[in-house]
Design an enzyme around this catalytic site. Structure first.
Site, PDB file in Angstrom:
ATOM      1  N   THR A 193      -1.222 -47.556 -52.583  1.00  0.00           N
ATOM      2  CA  THR A 193      -1.740 -46.817 -51.438  1.00  0.00           C
ATOM      3  C   THR A 193      -0.656 -46.597 -50.384  1.00  0.00           C
ATOM      4  O   THR A 193       0.242 -47.416 -50.259  1.00  0.00           O
ATOM      5  CB  THR A 193      -2.911 -47.640 -50.847  1.00  0.00           C
ATOM      6  OG1 THR A 193      -3.951 -47.613 -51.802  1.00  0.00           O
ATOM      7  CG2 THR A 193      -3.409 -47.111 -49.531  1.00  0.00           C
ATOM      8  N   ARG A 221     -16.447 -44.722 -57.341  1.00  0.00           N
ATOM      9  CA  ARG A 221     -16.120 -45.884 -56.515  1.00  0.00           C
ATOM     10  C   ARG A 221     -15.265 -45.447 -55.308  1.00  0.00           C
ATOM     11  O   ARG A 221     -14.349 -44.641 -55.431  1.00  0.00           O
ATOM     12  CB  ARG A 221     -15.341 -46.886 -57.378  1.00  0.00           C
ATOM     13  CG  ARG A 221     -14.812 -48.108 -56.628  1.00  0.00           C
ATOM     14  CD  ARG A 221     -13.369 -47.942 -56.209  1.00  0.00           C
ATOM     15  NE  ARG A 221     -12.825 -49.174 -55.623  1.00  0.00           N
ATOM     16  CZ  ARG A 221     -11.671 -49.227 -54.957  1.00  0.00           C
ATOM     17  NH1 ARG A 221     -10.937 -48.153 -54.815  1.00  0.00           N
ATOM     18  NH2 ARG A 221     -11.252 -50.371 -54.456  1.00  0.00           N
ATOM     19  N   VAL A 222     -15.587 -46.005 -54.163  1.00  0.00           N
ATOM     20  CA  VAL A 222     -14.814 -45.734 -52.952  1.00  0.00           C
ATOM     21  C   VAL A 222     -14.241 -47.062 -52.456  1.00  0.00           C
ATOM     22  O   VAL A 222     -14.954 -48.067 -52.392  1.00  0.00           O
ATOM     23  CB  VAL A 222     -15.713 -45.101 -51.866  1.00  0.00           C
ATOM     24  CG1 VAL A 222     -14.956 -44.959 -50.557  1.00  0.00           C
ATOM     25  CG2 VAL A 222     -16.226 -43.733 -52.325  1.00  0.00           C
ATOM     26  N   GLY A 223     -12.966 -47.075 -52.119  1.00  0.00           N
ATOM     27  CA  GLY A 223     -12.322 -48.300 -51.640  1.00  0.00           C
ATOM     28  C   GLY A 223     -12.329 -48.401 -50.126  1.00  0.00           C
ATOM     29  O   GLY A 223     -13.117 -47.743 -49.441  1.00  0.00           O
ATOM     30  N   ASP A 224     -11.422 -49.207 -49.621  1.00  0.00           N
ATOM     31  CA  ASP A 224     -11.375 -49.436 -48.166  1.00  0.00           C
ATOM     32  C   ASP A 224     -10.629 -48.328 -47.410  1.00  0.00           C
ATOM     33  O   ASP A 224     -10.851 -48.141 -46.213  1.00  0.00           O
ATOM     34  CB  ASP A 224     -10.665 -50.771 -47.868  1.00  0.00           C
ATOM     35  CG  ASP A 224      -9.219 -50.764 -48.385  1.00  0.00           C
ATOM     36  OD1 ASP A 224      -9.001 -50.331 -49.543  1.00  0.00           O
ATOM     37  OD2 ASP A 224      -8.317 -51.180 -47.652  1.00  0.00           O
ATOM     38  N   THR A 244      -3.443 -52.058 -47.284  1.00  0.00           N
ATOM     39  CA  THR A 244      -3.325 -51.804 -48.722  1.00  0.00           C
ATOM     40  C   THR A 244      -3.641 -53.089 -49.469  1.00  0.00           C
ATOM     41  O   THR A 244      -3.252 -54.168 -49.048  1.00  0.00           O
ATOM     42  CB  THR A 244      -1.914 -51.319 -49.106  1.00  0.00           C
ATOM     43  OG1 THR A 244      -1.846 -51.254 -50.544  1.00  0.00           O
ATOM     44  CG2 THR A 244      -0.806 -52.224 -48.605  1.00  0.00           C
ATOM     45  N   GLY A 245      -4.383 -52.952 -50.565  1.00  0.00           N
ATOM     46  CA  GLY A 245      -4.736 -54.136 -51.333  1.00  0.00           C
ATOM     47  C   GLY A 245      -6.054 -53.942 -52.026  1.00  0.00           C
ATOM     48  O   GLY A 245      -6.516 -52.799 -52.210  1.00  0.00           O
ATOM     49  N   GLY A 247      -9.375 -53.234 -52.395  1.00  0.00           N
ATOM     50  CA  GLY A 247     -10.235 -52.548 -51.438  1.00  0.00           C
ATOM     51  C   GLY A 247     -11.556 -53.226 -51.158  1.00  0.00           C
ATOM     52  O   GLY A 247     -12.013 -53.296 -50.009  1.00  0.00           O
TER      53      GLY A 247
END
Ligand code: ASP
Length: 326
Positions: A193, A221-224, A244-245, A247
């Site tokens: 990211t 799927r949606v991350g952070d 970043t990481g 999510g």
């Protein structure tokens, strides 16, 4: 600009404007980056791409431009590089496609814009900005976001533009299985990211984050990264953050906002607030990764709880730094 004691010093163009404070930091993802796989040529390519993004963003600030423009400009440069998991270099999802998430936030008025699960948009961060400026919403997703992209006439690219053989091989290893994978192979575990945080000459902060998410991710799927407060946050009272990481963990920790909250409610310094979130709050939630942060005085903190983070910064001294490992 003049140079006093070896430091570039700017004449303040108008009251309230302080060119001596401008600062910018960027990241290109964090994780377990195996140093033995990092050939000198590869490291050079990453560092050059980081340096380019940093210089483009900093040029905006140097001209007295807004932090929001600087972070968008820096992130666009990282999205255009195939090396990072965002824009052009985005990973493949379970259907062999690219679904991208991005968000940005303005610290002066807490306006924010975000997109999730967008396809074929060359620079998702600029679409997020349009959401903020040209819609009455904060976060739009999927087909709706694509329709909005058309309406806004943002630059689109065909699937071939996003094809990268390295990413394709990563996906092939897990395609058809239930395994989802952060942007890594068995040998190289990293999160690709990208993000930027900036302080401009008017004292305003901004943050931006953009990602292709996780290899083989399913069900939209949606991350952070597009979630304000989780992957991105900015508030002129305290700081600007881009994460970043992993999510899911960053969402559960409300990581970006937590740094702000520790400063606002507990009076912690930026460095201490970041340390608490990255090293105390995220690890019990399997929150591998890191974040970049800048406060309203232009202090920069780049921290991570894994072996490396692609990162760069330029503070008030005007000196550009890039780094990968600790
Ligand atoms: N945070 C991103 C996500 O979970 C992944 C990354 O940082 O690489 O979508």
């Amino acid at each position: 600009m003049s140079v006093v004691n070896g430091r570039p010093t700017f004449t303040n163009p108008e009251p309230g404007i302080d060119m001596n404070k401008i600062a910018l930091a960027i990241h290109g993802g964090a994780g377990t980056i195996a140093s033995e796989l990092m050939t000198p040529a590869r490291e050079k390519a990453y560092r050059e791409a980081l340096d380019l993004a940093l210089r483009r963003g900093h040029a905006v600030l140097e001209k007295g431009g807004a932090a929001l423009d600087a972070v968008e400009t820096a992130v666009r440069a990282l999205e255009d590089s195939p090396l990072f998991n965002a824009g052009r270099g985005s990973v493949f999802n379970a259907d062999g496609q690219h679904e991208m998430d991005a968000s940005l936030m303005s610290g002066s008025d807490l306006r924010a814009g975000a997109v999730a699960g967008v396809q074929n948009v060359k620079n998702p961060i600029s679409l997020a900005r349009r959401v903020m400026e040209n819609s009455s919403h904060v976060l739009i997703s999927g087909n709706g976001a694509f329709e909005f992209a058309h309406q806004q006439k943002v630059e689109l690219e065909d699937d071939q533009y996003f094809f990268d053989d390295f990413r394709y091989q990563q996906w092939k290893e897990v395609a058809g299985s239930d395994r989802i994978q952060l942007d890594h192979s068995d040998k190289e575990k990293k999160f690709g990211t990208v993000g930027a945080v900036a302080l401009d000459a008017s004292g305003h902060l901004a943050a931006a984050t953009s990602t292709g998410g996780m290899t083989n991710k399913k069900w939209q799927r949606v991350g952070d990264s597009p979630i304000i407060g989780a992957g991105t946050y900015a508030n002129d009272e305290t700081c600007a953050i881009s994460c970043t990481g992993h999510g899911e963990s960053f969402i559960r920790a409300v990581a970006a906002h937590d740094v702000h909250a520790l400063m606002a409610y507990k009076g912690l310094s930026l460095a201490e607030a970041v340390r608490v979130v990255v090293h105390e709050k995220l690890p019990p939630l399997d929150g591998d990764g890191g974040l970049i942060a800048i406060d309203r005085d232009g202090n920069i903190v780049l921290d991570f709880n894994c072996s490396g983070m692609y990162r760069g910064q330029v503070a008030a001294d005007g000196v550009f730094h890039t780094a990968i490992f600790r």
